[in-house]
Enzyme design. Structure first.
Site, PDB file in Angstrom:
ATOM      1  N   ASP A  61      63.918  47.489  50.728  1.00 44.31           N
ATOM      2  CA  ASP A  61      64.395  46.331  51.486  1.00 44.31           C
ATOM      3  C   ASP A  61      63.259  45.346  51.757  1.00 44.31           C
ATOM      4  O   ASP A  61      62.101  45.753  51.891  1.00 44.31           O
ATOM      5  CB  ASP A  61      65.016  46.825  52.807  1.00 44.31           C
ATOM      6  CG  ASP A  61      65.861  45.763  53.476  1.00 44.31           C
ATOM      7  OD1 ASP A  61      66.245  44.771  52.813  1.00 44.31           O
ATOM      8  OD2 ASP A  61      66.151  45.923  54.680  1.00 44.31           O
ATOM      9  N   GLY A  62      63.633  44.081  51.872  1.00 45.86           N
ATOM     10  CA  GLY A  62      62.671  43.050  52.270  1.00 45.86           C
ATOM     11  C   GLY A  62      62.366  42.016  51.202  1.00 45.86           C
ATOM     12  O   GLY A  62      61.473  41.175  51.390  1.00 45.86           O
ATOM     13  N   ARG A  73      62.917  38.391  52.643  1.00 46.99           N
ATOM     14  CA  ARG A  73      61.876  37.952  53.583  1.00 46.99           C
ATOM     15  C   ARG A  73      60.549  37.739  52.862  1.00 46.99           C
ATOM     16  O   ARG A  73      59.785  36.832  53.183  1.00 46.99           O
ATOM     17  CB  ARG A  73      61.727  38.981  54.707  1.00 46.99           C
ATOM     18  CG  ARG A  73      62.777  38.807  55.799  1.00 46.99           C
ATOM     19  CD  ARG A  73      62.919  40.029  56.645  1.00 46.99           C
ATOM     20  NE  ARG A  73      63.692  41.045  55.943  1.00 46.99           N
ATOM     21  CZ  ARG A  73      63.769  42.313  56.313  1.00 46.99           C
ATOM     22  NH1 ARG A  73      63.066  42.730  57.357  1.00 46.99           N
ATOM     23  NH2 ARG A  73      64.514  43.146  55.632  1.00 46.99           N
ATOM     24  N   HIS A  96      63.591  39.252  44.431  1.00 43.95           N
ATOM     25  CA  HIS A  96      64.173  40.451  43.811  1.00 43.95           C
ATOM     26  C   HIS A  96      63.363  40.861  42.570  1.00 43.95           C
ATOM     27  O   HIS A  96      63.208  42.048  42.286  1.00 43.95           O
ATOM     28  CB  HIS A  96      65.632  40.202  43.437  1.00 43.95           C
ATOM     29  CG  HIS A  96      66.549  40.095  44.627  1.00 43.95           C
ATOM     30  ND1 HIS A  96      66.515  40.990  45.666  1.00 43.95           N
ATOM     31  CD2 HIS A  96      67.520  39.192  44.953  1.00 43.95           C
ATOM     32  CE1 HIS A  96      67.429  40.648  46.575  1.00 43.95           C
ATOM     33  NE2 HIS A  96      68.045  39.555  46.161  1.00 43.95           N
ATOM     34  N   THR A 127      77.339  48.898  48.291  1.00 43.10           N
ATOM     35  CA  THR A 127      78.729  48.429  48.181  1.00 43.10           C
ATOM     36  C   THR A 127      78.932  47.179  49.041  1.00 43.10           C
ATOM     37  O   THR A 127      79.827  46.392  48.754  1.00 43.10           O
ATOM     38  CB  THR A 127      79.718  49.533  48.622  1.00 43.10           C
ATOM     39  OG1 THR A 127      79.297  50.082  49.870  1.00 43.10           O
ATOM     40  CG2 THR A 127      79.789  50.659  47.600  1.00 43.10           C
ATOM     41  N   ARG A 176      77.190  39.165  49.370  1.00 43.99           N
ATOM     42  CA  ARG A 176      76.145  38.119  49.330  1.00 43.99           C
ATOM     43  C   ARG A 176      76.626  36.922  48.503  1.00 43.99           C
ATOM     44  O   ARG A 176      77.596  37.027  47.767  1.00 43.99           O
ATOM     45  CB  ARG A 176      74.867  38.710  48.744  1.00 43.99           C
ATOM     46  CG  ARG A 176      74.294  39.769  49.678  1.00 43.99           C
ATOM     47  CD  ARG A 176      72.874  40.072  49.366  1.00 43.99           C
ATOM     48  NE  ARG A 176      72.358  41.043  50.326  1.00 43.99           N
ATOM     49  CZ  ARG A 176      71.081  41.334  50.457  1.00 43.99           C
ATOM     50  NH1 ARG A 176      70.179  40.750  49.687  1.00 43.99           N
ATOM     51  NH2 ARG A 176      70.690  42.214  51.350  1.00 43.99           N
ATOM     52  N   LEU A 217      59.643  62.884  35.786  1.00 48.03           N
ATOM     53  CA  LEU A 217      60.218  62.441  37.066  1.00 48.03           C
ATOM     54  C   LEU A 217      61.659  62.035  36.820  1.00 48.03           C
ATOM     55  O   LEU A 217      61.980  61.409  35.813  1.00 48.03           O
ATOM     56  CB  LEU A 217      59.423  61.267  37.642  1.00 48.03           C
ATOM     57  CG  LEU A 217      59.895  60.739  39.005  1.00 48.03           C
ATOM     58  CD1 LEU A 217      58.710  60.311  39.868  1.00 48.03           C
ATOM     59  CD2 LEU A 217      60.880  59.588  38.885  1.00 48.03           C
ATOM     60  N   ARG A 244      62.089  53.740  54.377  1.00 50.23           N
ATOM     61  CA  ARG A 244      62.689  52.404  54.334  1.00 50.23           C
ATOM     62  C   ARG A 244      61.600  51.368  54.538  1.00 50.23           C
ATOM     63  O   ARG A 244      60.850  51.423  55.519  1.00 50.23           O
ATOM     64  CB  ARG A 244      63.782  52.227  55.390  1.00 50.23           C
ATOM     65  CG  ARG A 244      64.413  50.826  55.283  1.00 50.23           C
ATOM     66  CD  ARG A 244      65.735  50.683  55.981  1.00 50.23           C
ATOM     67  NE  ARG A 244      66.301  49.370  55.694  1.00 50.23           N
ATOM     68  CZ  ARG A 244      67.593  49.077  55.706  1.00 50.23           C
ATOM     69  NH1 ARG A 244      68.464  50.017  55.995  1.00 50.23           N
ATOM     70  NH2 ARG A 244      68.024  47.856  55.439  1.00 50.23           N
ATOM     71  N   SER A 262      71.916  51.915  56.598  1.00 44.19           N
ATOM     72  CA  SER A 262      72.687  50.964  55.776  1.00 44.19           C
ATOM     73  C   SER A 262      73.534  51.672  54.705  1.00 44.19           C
ATOM     74  O   SER A 262      73.553  51.250  53.544  1.00 44.19           O
ATOM     75  CB  SER A 262      71.761  49.907  55.152  1.00 44.19           C
ATOM     76  OG  SER A 262      71.100  49.168  56.155  1.00 44.19           O
TER      77      SER A 262
HETATM   78  C1  IPE Z   1      70.118  47.984  52.049  1.00 42.37           C
HETATM   79  O1  IPE Z   1      69.535  46.766  52.395  1.00 42.37           O
HETATM   80  C2  IPE Z   1      70.537  47.961  50.625  1.00 42.37           C
HETATM   81  C3  IPE Z   1      69.460  47.891  49.647  1.00 42.37           C
HETATM   82  C4  IPE Z   1      68.176  47.879  49.898  1.00 42.37           C
HETATM   83  C5  IPE Z   1      69.894  47.862  48.283  1.00 42.37           C
HETATM   84  P1  IPE Z   1      70.355  45.591  53.059  1.00 42.37           P
HETATM   85  O2  IPE Z   1      69.413  44.460  53.231  1.00 42.37           O
HETATM   86  O3  IPE Z   1      71.592  45.324  52.288  1.00 42.37           O
HETATM   87  O4  IPE Z   1      70.787  46.230  54.443  1.00 42.37           O
HETATM   88  P2  IPE Z   1      71.090  45.554  55.846  1.00 42.37           P
HETATM   89  O5  IPE Z   1      72.122  44.488  55.608  1.00 42.37           O
HETATM   90  O6  IPE Z   1      69.811  44.976  56.349  1.00 42.37           O
HETATM   91  O7  IPE Z   1      71.560  46.677  56.707  1.00 42.37           O
HETATM   92  C1  IPE Z   2      66.678  44.280  49.327  1.00 40.41           C
HETATM   93  O1  IPE Z   2      66.108  43.099  49.773  1.00 40.41           O
HETATM   94  C2  IPE Z   2      67.399  44.084  48.024  1.00 40.41           C
HETATM   95  C3  IPE Z   2      68.853  44.178  48.111  1.00 40.41           C
HETATM   96  C4  IPE Z   2      69.538  44.465  49.194  1.00 40.41           C
HETATM   97  C5  IPE Z   2      69.591  43.918  46.890  1.00 40.41           C
HETATM   98  P1  IPE Z   2      66.904  42.053  50.660  1.00 40.41           P
HETATM   99  O2  IPE Z   2      67.444  41.001  49.758  1.00 40.41           O
HETATM  100  O3  IPE Z   2      67.886  42.726  51.522  1.00 40.41           O
HETATM  101  O4  IPE Z   2      65.729  41.450  51.531  1.00 40.41           O
HETATM  102  P2  IPE Z   2      65.822  40.944  53.039  1.00 40.41           P
HETATM  103  O5  IPE Z   2      66.337  42.081  53.860  1.00 40.41           O
HETATM  104  O6  IPE Z   2      66.754  39.775  53.033  1.00 40.41           O
HETATM  105  O7  IPE Z   2      64.424  40.567  53.375  1.00 40.41           O
HETATM  106 MG    MG Z   3      67.766  43.485  53.413  1.00 42.35          MG
END
Ligand code: IPE
Ligand code: IPE
Ligand code: MG
Length: 226
Positions: free
Chosen positions: A7-8, A11, A24, A53, A58, A118, A171, A179
């Site tokens: 995640d992230g 941001r 991404h 899911t 988005r 792996l 995470r 999530s």
């Molecule tokens: C969880 O991240 C899903 C993935 C990293 C693929 P999200 O960004 O979708 O989760 P929330 O919305 O912050 O809970």
């Molecule tokens: C995780 O990064 C990737 C997916 C959920 C596909 P995010 O796109 O959720 O990144 P943030 O949470 O907005 O920073």
């Molecule tokens: Mg996210």
């Protein structure tokens, strides 16, 4: 077995004045780096959360970019990892993904089936609740009588019964939640959260998480030895 919520990316992109798609893409590079680091650390099985899911909600452009990135990752990054002995498999629903990409997924799984340095599971269009619901549906389809429904019978019908229990969940990005990831398999996992945004995640973050895990005392509900 280690699982990671990658995640992230959004941001990270914002902090660097880049598009979400570039975020991404940086995330996909971090995945490759992390798998290589996991090999070096002797991790045998890694499950990564790439698309939930709920991520279908988005903006359509972002979803489309993520599908292209999935396709390109299967074509470019994962074959390079295969050269290092990485077996790749996908966890989740397949039916909502473009049929051409479904075919790429199948081909990669076949081509890497005999590799064993792996084992990489990529959770894509994955939801923990959906996985449990699908397993329940299979119990009914298989005609399992109510008295025979137990944890083993359900676990056998999860997307990847061979996955087993997750030992460590990491995470990235500072969010303190699951999530909808691996709800069944995480039952007794140790949780490690890092503020590092996924595109910046590196071998030091992975090592720190593994060290934190090694220092934990797992009890599985039993009285700890004194
Ligand atoms: C969880 O991240 C899903 C993935 C990293 C693929 P999200 O960004 O979708 O989760 P929330 O919305 O912050 O809970
Ligand atoms: C995780 O990064 C990737 C997916 C959920 C596909 P995010 O796109 O959720 O990144 P943030 O949470 O907005 O920073
Ligand atoms: Mg996210």
């Amino acid at each position: 077995m280690v699982a990671i919520v990658m995640d992230g990316n959004g941001r990270w992109a914002e902090a660097h004045g880049k598009s979400v798609d570039e975020g991404h893409r940086a995330g996909a590079r971090a995945l490759r780096r992390t798998v290589e680091a996991a090999i070096d650390l002797g991790i045998e099985t890694l499950v990564v959360y790439a698309f939930s899911t709920e991520n279908w909600t988005r903006p359509s452009g972002e979803v489309a970019d993520l599908m292209v990135l999935l396709s390109e990752t299967i074509d470019e990054e994962l074959p390079d990892l295969a050269k290092q002995g990485v077996r790749s498999r996908f966890l989740g629903r397949r039916d909502r993904i473009d049929p051409a990409i479904q075919e790429q997924m199948r081909a990669l799984e076949d081509e890497t089936a005999s590799l064993d340095t792996l084992s990489l599971w990529i959770a894509f269009d994955y939801g923990g609740r959906a996985e449990i619901v699908d397993a329940a549906r299979r119990l009914v389809e298989d005609g399992v009588p109510a008295e025979d429904v137990d944890e083993a019978a359900l676990a056998e019908r999860l997307y990847a019964p061979e996955l087993g229990e997750i030992d460590l969940l990491i995470r990235a990005s500072g969010e303190l939640r699951i999530s909808n990831f691996l709800l069944w398999e995480l039952a007794y996992a140790e949780l490690v959260f890092t503020d590092t945004l996924w595109p910046d995640f590196d071998v030091d973050d992975l090592r720190a998480a593994v060290e934190a895990y090694a220092a934990r005392q797992r009890r599985f509900g039993a009285r700890a030895a004194r």
